[in-house]
Design a protein around this motif. Structure first.
Motif, PDB file in Angstrom:
ATOM      1  N   UNK A 143      -4.383   5.943  52.171  1.00 23.73           N
ATOM      2  CA  UNK A 143      -4.448   7.369  52.490  1.00 23.73           C
ATOM      3  C   UNK A 143      -3.144   8.070  52.142  1.00 23.73           C
ATOM      4  N   UNK A 144      -2.014   7.406  52.448  1.00 19.85           N
ATOM      5  CA  UNK A 144      -0.705   8.010  52.155  1.00 19.85           C
ATOM      6  C   UNK A 144      -0.500   8.165  50.643  1.00 19.85           C
ATOM      7  N   UNK A 145      -0.885   7.142  49.889  1.00 20.85           N
ATOM      8  CA  UNK A 145      -0.732   7.209  48.434  1.00 20.85           C
ATOM      9  C   UNK A 145      -1.623   8.306  47.859  1.00 20.85           C
ATOM     10  N   UNK A 146      -2.862   8.403  48.337  1.00 16.94           N
ATOM     11  CA  UNK A 146      -3.780   9.430  47.844  1.00 16.94           C
ATOM     12  C   UNK A 146      -3.246  10.826  48.130  1.00 16.94           C
ATOM     13  N   UNK A 147      -2.674  11.028  49.316  1.00 16.57           N
ATOM     14  CA  UNK A 147      -2.125  12.336  49.666  1.00 16.57           C
ATOM     15  C   UNK A 147      -0.948  12.692  48.766  1.00 16.57           C
ATOM     16  N   UNK A 148      -0.085  11.712  48.477  1.00 18.14           N
ATOM     17  CA  UNK A 148       1.069  11.979  47.610  1.00 18.14           C
ATOM     18  C   UNK A 148       0.627  12.248  46.167  1.00 18.14           C
ATOM     19  N   UNK A 149      -0.420  11.567  45.704  1.00 13.81           N
ATOM     20  CA  UNK A 149      -0.936  11.846  44.366  1.00 13.81           C
ATOM     21  C   UNK A 149      -1.458  13.274  44.283  1.00 13.81           C
ATOM     22  N   UNK A 150      -2.139  13.725  45.326  1.00 10.53           N
ATOM     23  CA  UNK A 150      -2.654  15.096  45.348  1.00 10.53           C
ATOM     24  C   UNK A 150      -1.509  16.100  45.322  1.00 10.53           C
ATOM     25  N   UNK A 151      -0.436  15.814  46.066  1.00 12.36           N
ATOM     26  CA  UNK A 151       0.731  16.708  46.063  1.00 12.36           C
ATOM     27  C   UNK A 151       1.409  16.732  44.693  1.00 12.36           C
ATOM     28  N   UNK A 152       1.423  15.575  44.022  1.00 14.72           N
ATOM     29  CA  UNK A 152       2.010  15.511  42.690  1.00 14.72           C
ATOM     30  C   UNK A 152       1.243  16.402  41.720  1.00 14.72           C
ATOM     31  N   UNK A 153      -0.079  16.292  41.714  1.00 15.33           N
ATOM     32  CA  UNK A 153      -0.890  17.106  40.812  1.00 15.33           C
ATOM     33  C   UNK A 153      -0.763  18.587  41.162  1.00 15.33           C
ATOM     34  N   UNK A 154      -0.701  18.887  42.449  1.00 18.94           N
ATOM     35  CA  UNK A 154      -0.528  20.286  42.875  1.00 18.94           C
ATOM     36  C   UNK A 154       0.798  20.847  42.375  1.00 18.94           C
ATOM     37  N   UNK A 155       1.854  20.028  42.406  1.00 20.00           N
ATOM     38  CA  UNK A 155       3.163  20.499  41.944  1.00 20.00           C
ATOM     39  C   UNK A 155       3.160  20.811  40.451  1.00 20.00           C
ATOM     40  N   UNK A 156       2.259  20.186  39.717  1.00 18.15           N
ATOM     41  CA  UNK A 156       2.182  20.403  38.272  1.00 18.15           C
ATOM     42  C   UNK A 156       1.171  21.483  37.890  1.00 18.15           C
ATOM     43  N   UNK A 157       0.611  22.165  38.890  1.00 15.64           N
ATOM     44  CA  UNK A 157      -0.374  23.204  38.606  1.00 15.64           C
ATOM     45  C   UNK A 157       0.249  24.377  37.861  1.00 15.64           C
ATOM     46  N   UNK A 158       1.538  24.578  38.053  1.00 15.15           N
ATOM     47  CA  UNK A 158       2.268  25.600  37.308  1.00 15.15           C
ATOM     48  C   UNK A 158       3.503  24.946  36.706  1.00 15.15           C
ATOM     49  N   UNK A 159       4.022  25.564  35.663  1.00 14.25           N
ATOM     50  CA  UNK A 159       5.222  25.018  35.047  1.00 14.25           C
ATOM     51  C   UNK A 159       4.964  24.524  33.639  1.00 14.25           C
ATOM     52  N   UNK A 160       5.985  23.973  32.997  1.00 14.69           N
ATOM     53  CA  UNK A 160       5.882  23.623  31.576  1.00 14.69           C
ATOM     54  C   UNK A 160       5.216  22.296  31.271  1.00 14.69           C
ATOM     55  N   UNK A 161       4.872  21.510  32.322  1.00 14.52           N
ATOM     56  CA  UNK A 161       4.303  20.186  32.093  1.00 14.52           C
ATOM     57  C   UNK A 161       2.910  20.086  32.692  1.00 14.52           C
ATOM     58  N   UNK A 162       1.985  19.478  31.935  1.00 16.56           N
ATOM     59  CA  UNK A 162       0.609  19.308  32.393  1.00 16.56           C
ATOM     60  C   UNK A 162       0.285  17.827  32.536  1.00 16.56           C
ATOM     61  N   UNK A 163      -0.458  17.424  33.575  1.00 13.57           N
ATOM     62  CA  UNK A 163      -0.852  16.019  33.708  1.00 13.57           C
ATOM     63  C   UNK A 163      -1.676  15.572  32.502  1.00 13.57           C
ATOM     64  N   UNK A 164      -1.474  14.327  32.096  1.00 10.98           N
ATOM     65  CA  UNK A 164      -2.179  13.799  30.919  1.00 10.98           C
ATOM     66  C   UNK A 164      -2.738  12.411  31.196  1.00 10.98           C
ATOM     67  N   UNK A 165      -3.211  12.182  32.412  1.00 10.60           N
ATOM     68  CA  UNK A 165      -3.770  10.880  32.766  1.00 10.60           C
ATOM     69  C   UNK A 165      -3.969  10.796  34.263  1.00 10.60           C
ATOM     70  N   UNK A 166      -4.332   9.603  34.713  1.00 11.63           N
ATOM     71  CA  UNK A 166      -4.531   9.354  36.138  1.00 11.63           C
ATOM     72  C   UNK A 166      -3.200   8.981  36.785  1.00 11.63           C
ATOM     73  N   UNK A 167      -2.896   9.526  37.980  1.00 11.48           N
ATOM     74  CA  UNK A 167      -1.663   9.117  38.665  1.00 11.48           C
ATOM     75  C   UNK A 167      -1.710   7.642  39.058  1.00 11.48           C
ATOM     76  N   UNK A 168      -0.540   7.029  39.128  1.00 10.04           N
ATOM     77  CA  UNK A 168      -0.408   5.668  39.627  1.00 10.04           C
ATOM     78  C   UNK A 168       0.690   5.624  40.666  1.00 10.04           C
ATOM     79  N   UNK A 169       0.844   4.477  41.312  1.00  7.26           N
ATOM     80  CA  UNK A 169       1.837   4.332  42.373  1.00  7.26           C
ATOM     81  C   UNK A 169       2.819   3.237  42.008  1.00  7.26           C
ATOM     82  N   UNK A 170       4.087   3.465  42.337  1.00 12.36           N
ATOM     83  CA  UNK A 170       5.151   2.494  42.096  1.00 12.36           C
ATOM     84  C   UNK A 170       5.801   2.147  43.430  1.00 12.36           C
ATOM     85  N   UNK A 171       6.044   0.838  43.642  1.00  3.72           N
ATOM     86  CA  UNK A 171       6.600   0.360  44.906  1.00  3.72           C
ATOM     87  C   UNK A 171       7.875  -0.430  44.636  1.00  3.72           C
ATOM     88  N   UNK A 172       8.918  -0.121  45.370  1.00  4.18           N
ATOM     89  CA  UNK A 172      10.228  -0.695  45.125  1.00  4.18           C
ATOM     90  C   UNK A 172      10.656  -1.702  46.182  1.00  4.18           C
TER      91      UNK A 172
END
Length: 223
Positions: free
Chosen positions: A166-195
């Motif tokens: 659920x947390x990862x899905x929410x962050x992916x949605x926020x990522x796509x929302x942040x790219x709704x405006x601006x010079x960069x457009x999403x070009x694929x499916x989001x993924x998750x990275x864990x450190x």
């Protein structure tokens, strides 16, 4: 049998050493792929990565967290010696997880641009930069694939805490929302990275959601 048991203990010890300094979310000296920061868009970092090698497996299950755990094990065995030459490959960060992009026709077949039926996940370890495709040890496990990743530009949103589905899905949605405006457009499916490993203090964990981006055309409407 004794030799196998000793080898198993050695692999377990190596894994423990590799993660010994990660209990509080610090991976001292652990390599991660190099990148250049191109800028910020609505609090989202735009990075440019060069070509990289990775080892990956596909886990067919709709359970995101279970897939992450299942995929980690064969990749860990690979870098701790389950390869031709029994070489130890240094652990790197992050561990990447993305929806599987296609039906697997054969174990070594490349994937198509279609999500596998029934759900599935690709779990990926990035390989140390010192290796080339020719020098990287070949996996003994046919489920482990070595892939060459091209250079790419991605948008990255960092977050902390335990990364449940659920947390990862929410962050992916926020990522796509942040790219709704601006010079960069999403070009694929989001993924998750864990450190960090699961036992790291949640408040100190570094997690990221990532999506490939391309420059938005002046006439291209927002997402």
């Amino acid at each position: 049998m004794l030799a196998r048991a000793l080898n198993g203990l050695a692999l377990a010890a190596a894994a423990a050493v590799a993660s010994a300094c990660t209990v509080v979310g610090v991976r001292e000296g652990t390599e991660e792929p190099g990148f250049t920061v191109l800028g910020l868009v609505n609090g989202t970092e735009i990075r440019r990565y060069g070509p990289r090698l990775a080892a990956e497996v596909t886990v067919v299950t709709p359970d995101e967290v279970a897939a992450r755990n299942a995929g980690f094990r064969p990749l860990a065995r690979y870098i701790f010696g389950a390869n031709e030459g029994s070489a130890r490959i240094a652990m790197t960060i992050p561990v990447a997880q993305a929806p599987a992009q296609g039906e697997r026709i054969a174990m070594t077949a490349p994937v198509a641009q279609k999500v596998a039926p029934g759900g599935g996940w690709t779990i990926r370890f990035f390989m140390p930069s010192a290796y080339t495709r020719e020098t990287l040890p070949k996996p003994k496990d046919p489920e482990v694939r070595i892939v060459a990743l091209p250079e790419e530009t991605v948008a990255v949103r960092r977050f902390r805490g335990a990364p449940g589905a659920a947390e990862v899905a929410a962050e992916k949605a926020r990522l796509i929302e942040a790219l709704a405006t601006g010079p960069w457009a999403p070009a694929g499916e989001p993924e998750a990275w864990f450190y960090d490993p699961p036992w790291t203090i949640p408040a100190l964990r570094r997690n990221e959601v990532v999506v490939r981006v391309t420059p938005r055309e002046p006439s291209q409407p927002p997402a």
